[in-house]
Design a protein around this motif. Sequence first.
Motif, short mmCIF file in Angstrom:
data_model
loop_
_atom_site.label_atom_id
_atom_site.label_comp_id
_atom_site.label_asym_id
_atom_site.label_seq_id
_atom_site.Cartn_x
_atom_site.Cartn_y
_atom_site.Cartn_z
N ASP A 8 0.82 -1.21 0.00
CA ASP A 8 0.00 0.00 0.00
C ASP A 8 0.85 1.26 0.00
OD1 ASP A 8 -2.29 -1.55 -0.04
OD2 ASP A 8 -2.57 -1.47 2.13
N GLU A 9 1.92 1.27 0.79
CA GLU A 9 2.82 2.43 0.83
C GLU A 9 3.49 2.65 -0.53
OE1 GLU A 9 4.25 2.17 5.51
OE2 GLU A 9 5.25 0.92 3.99
N LEU A 10 3.91 1.54 -1.14
CA LEU A 10 4.56 1.61 -2.45
C LEU A 10 3.59 2.11 -3.51
CD1 LEU A 10 7.03 1.17 -4.23
CD2 LEU A 10 6.37 -1.25 -4.38
N THR A 11 2.37 1.60 -3.52
CA THR A 11 1.36 2.04 -4.48
C THR A 11 1.12 3.54 -4.35
OG1 THR A 11 0.31 -0.14 -4.52
CG2 THR A 11 -1.04 1.74 -5.22
N LYS A 12 0.98 4.01 -3.12
CA LYS A 12 0.74 5.43 -2.87
C LYS A 12 1.95 6.27 -3.32
CE LYS A 12 -0.40 8.73 0.75
NZ LYS A 12 -0.60 8.96 2.17
N TYR A 13 3.14 5.83 -3.00
CA TYR A 13 4.34 6.57 -3.36
C TYR A 13 4.52 6.62 -4.87
CZ TYR A 13 9.11 8.32 -3.29
OH TYR A 13 10.24 9.08 -3.51
N LEU A 14 4.30 5.51 -5.56
CA LEU A 14 4.40 5.50 -7.02
C LEU A 14 3.42 6.49 -7.64
CD1 LEU A 14 4.88 1.73 -7.90
CD2 LEU A 14 6.50 3.58 -8.31
N ALA A 15 2.21 6.57 -7.10
CA ALA A 15 1.21 7.52 -7.60
C ALA A 15 1.67 8.97 -7.39
CB ALA A 15 -0.13 7.29 -6.92
N GLU A 16 2.41 9.21 -6.32
CA GLU A 16 2.92 10.56 -6.05
C GLU A 16 4.06 10.95 -6.99
OE1 GLU A 16 4.19 10.87 -1.96
OE2 GLU A 16 2.25 10.14 -1.23
N VAL A 17 5.04 10.05 -7.16
CA VAL A 17 6.24 10.41 -7.91
C VAL A 17 6.17 10.06 -9.40
CG1 VAL A 17 7.74 10.29 -5.89
CG2 VAL A 17 7.48 8.26 -7.36
N LYS A 22 -0.02 5.94 -13.11
CA LYS A 22 -0.74 5.30 -12.01
C LYS A 22 -2.00 4.56 -12.46
CE LYS A 22 -3.40 9.26 -10.44
NZ LYS A 22 -3.64 10.18 -9.36
N GLU A 23 -2.56 4.94 -13.60
CA GLU A 23 -3.76 4.25 -14.10
C GLU A 23 -3.41 3.03 -14.94
OE1 GLU A 23 -6.80 5.22 -13.11
OE2 GLU A 23 -5.83 6.82 -11.97
N ASP A 24 -2.12 2.83 -15.23
CA ASP A 24 -1.71 1.76 -16.13
C ASP A 24 -1.26 0.48 -15.44
OD1 ASP A 24 -2.23 3.30 -18.38
OD2 ASP A 24 -0.17 3.99 -18.59
N PHE A 25 -0.84 0.59 -14.17
CA PHE A 25 -0.22 -0.55 -13.50
C PHE A 25 -0.83 -0.79 -12.13
CE2 PHE A 25 2.91 1.55 -16.18
CZ PHE A 25 3.22 0.53 -17.05
N ALA A 26 -0.82 -2.05 -11.71
CA ALA A 26 -1.27 -2.40 -10.36
C ALA A 26 -0.29 -3.40 -9.78
CB ALA A 26 -2.67 -3.02 -10.41
N ILE A 27 -0.05 -3.27 -8.48
CA ILE A 27 0.80 -4.22 -7.77
C ILE A 27 -0.11 -5.30 -7.20
CG2 ILE A 27 2.40 -4.56 -5.85
CD1 ILE A 27 3.13 -1.56 -6.12
N ASP A 28 0.05 -6.52 -7.68
CA ASP A 28 -0.75 -7.64 -7.17
C ASP A 28 -0.14 -8.20 -5.89
OD1 ASP A 28 -2.40 -7.37 -9.38
OD2 ASP A 28 -1.62 -9.14 -10.42
N VAL A 29 1.17 -8.42 -5.90
CA VAL A 29 1.86 -9.03 -4.76
C VAL A 29 3.22 -8.36 -4.59
CG1 VAL A 29 2.85 -11.17 -3.82
CG2 VAL A 29 0.76 -11.28 -5.20
N LEU A 30 3.56 -8.05 -3.36
CA LEU A 30 4.89 -7.56 -3.03
C LEU A 30 5.37 -8.39 -1.85
CD1 LEU A 30 7.23 -5.52 -3.31
CD2 LEU A 30 5.98 -4.04 -1.71
N SER A 31 6.53 -9.03 -2.02
CA SER A 31 7.06 -9.89 -0.95
C SER A 31 8.58 -9.78 -0.93
CB SER A 31 6.65 -11.34 -1.20
OG SER A 31 7.34 -11.87 -2.32
N ASP A 32 9.19 -10.50 -0.01
CA ASP A 32 10.65 -10.56 0.05
C ASP A 32 11.24 -11.17 -1.22
OD1 ASP A 32 10.67 -9.43 2.58
OD2 ASP A 32 10.80 -11.35 3.61
N GLU A 33 10.48 -12.01 -1.90
CA GLU A 33 10.96 -12.66 -3.11
C GLU A 33 10.88 -11.77 -4.34
OE1 GLU A 33 8.64 -14.47 -1.04
OE2 GLU A 33 10.46 -15.16 -0.07
N GLY A 34 9.95 -10.83 -4.38
CA GLY A 34 9.81 -9.99 -5.56
C GLY A 34 8.46 -9.30 -5.61
N VAL A 35 8.08 -8.91 -6.82
CA VAL A 35 6.82 -8.22 -7.03
C VAL A 35 6.11 -8.83 -8.23
CG1 VAL A 35 7.75 -6.38 -8.52
CG2 VAL A 35 5.71 -5.93 -7.17
#
Length: 140
Positions: A8-17, A22-35
């Motif tokens: 959630d923090e990453l999604t918000k930050y990407l929308a800011e910077v 921001k309308e083209d991409f969505a983060i489904d999963v973010l983990s220690d292994e990857g995204v």
Amino acid sequence: MALALNRDELTKYLAEVFPQVKEDFAIDVLSDEGVTMRLLTAERHLRPGRTVSGPSMFALADVSVYALVLSRLGKKALAVTTNCSLDFMRKPEAGADVVAQARLLKLGRTLAVGDVHMFSQGSDKMVARSTMTYSIPPER
């Protein structure tokens, strides 16, 4: 390396910077292994023949590794792409989102290298593969 930003923090930050995408991409999963990210495929992403354009797939690979770098380092918006290799293997499924599975191969003080595998949503056949290198700005 532990996550500095959660999904959630990453999604918000990407929308800011990076608001232009921001309308083209969505983060489904973010983990220690990857995204796992997806290109929310729309008419503007298609080329003649009704397939997803190469520039749209490049953008997905690029944003995926950018998101990985930010998720590990925190809010360092000035990290930039310094190299890209992109292999197109087959045509994405018409009308389907393109899903990227990205992982970091190396995260150093000045460079990050990521590997991205892209698939049409619902398919296990890879449509493209990319290696991206990012330059990390020095601490001030």
